[in-house]
Design a protein around this motif. Sequence first.
Motif, PDB file in Angstrom:
ATOM      1  N   UNK A   1       0.850  -1.194   0.000  1.00  0.00           N
ATOM      2  CA  UNK A   1       0.000   0.000   0.000  1.00  0.00           C
ATOM      3  C   UNK A   1       0.881   1.238   0.000  1.00  0.00           C
ATOM      4  N   UNK A   2       0.643   2.112  -0.962  1.00  0.00           N
ATOM      5  CA  UNK A   2       1.451   3.317  -1.126  1.00  0.00           C
ATOM      6  C   UNK A   2       0.581   4.547  -0.936  1.00  0.00           C
ATOM      7  N   UNK A   3       1.191   5.654  -0.534  1.00  0.00           N
ATOM      8  CA  UNK A   3       0.429   6.904  -0.453  1.00  0.00           C
ATOM      9  C   UNK A   3       0.638   7.697  -1.750  1.00  0.00           C
TER      10      UNK A   3
ATOM     11  N   UNK B   1       3.387   7.109  -4.889  1.00  0.00           N
ATOM     12  CA  UNK B   1       2.919   6.814  -6.244  1.00  0.00           C
ATOM     13  C   UNK B   1       3.375   7.906  -7.203  1.00  0.00           C
ATOM     14  N   UNK B   2       3.326   9.154  -6.751  1.00  0.00           N
ATOM     15  CA  UNK B   2       3.800  10.260  -7.579  1.00  0.00           C
ATOM     16  C   UNK B   2       5.267  10.100  -7.944  1.00  0.00           C
TER      17      UNK B   2
ATOM     18  N   UNK C   1      -0.362  -2.951  -6.975  1.00  0.00           N
ATOM     19  CA  UNK C   1      -0.946  -3.616  -8.148  1.00  0.00           C
ATOM     20  C   UNK C   1      -1.779  -2.639  -8.977  1.00  0.00           C
ATOM     21  N   UNK C   2      -2.431  -1.660  -8.329  1.00  0.00           N
ATOM     22  CA  UNK C   2      -3.214  -0.658  -9.053  1.00  0.00           C
ATOM     23  C   UNK C   2      -2.293   0.261  -9.853  1.00  0.00           C
ATOM     24  N   UNK C   3      -1.126   0.569  -9.289  1.00  0.00           N
ATOM     25  CA  UNK C   3      -0.148   1.401 -10.006  1.00  0.00           C
ATOM     26  C   UNK C   3       0.375   0.639 -11.217  1.00  0.00           C
TER      27      UNK C   3
ATOM     28  N   UNK D   1       0.397  -0.269 -17.149  1.00  0.00           N
ATOM     29  CA  UNK D   1       0.227  -1.150 -18.312  1.00  0.00           C
ATOM     30  C   UNK D   1      -0.885  -0.662 -19.225  1.00  0.00           C
ATOM     31  N   UNK D   2      -1.955  -0.098 -18.640  1.00  0.00           N
ATOM     32  CA  UNK D   2      -3.045   0.424 -19.450  1.00  0.00           C
ATOM     33  C   UNK D   2      -2.677   1.729 -20.150  1.00  0.00           C
ATOM     34  N   UNK D   3      -1.745   2.470 -19.567  1.00  0.00           N
ATOM     35  CA  UNK D   3      -1.357   3.769 -20.120  1.00  0.00           C
ATOM     36  C   UNK D   3      -0.218   3.659 -21.126  1.00  0.00           C
TER      37      UNK D   3
END
Length: 70
Positions: free
Chosen positions: A12-14, A18-19, A58-60, A65-67
Amino acid sequence: MDKQNADETNDLLDAVQVGAILKLHPQTVRRLVREKRINAHRFGTGQLRARGLRIPKSAVDSFLSESAVA
């Protein structure tokens, strides 16, 4: 706490972390979450406070991958 739970907690990242990964300003990361382009969780009683925002690694990875441009 066993090793599996510790690994999940570390995933879990803040918004600042992530930025740094995405090379974006933390406010941009929060906007992407608000627009539901990145999945995130909010913890604590302050639902509107940025400190309660946690983004799974995993969301990052999924966002990257989608971008990606083919």
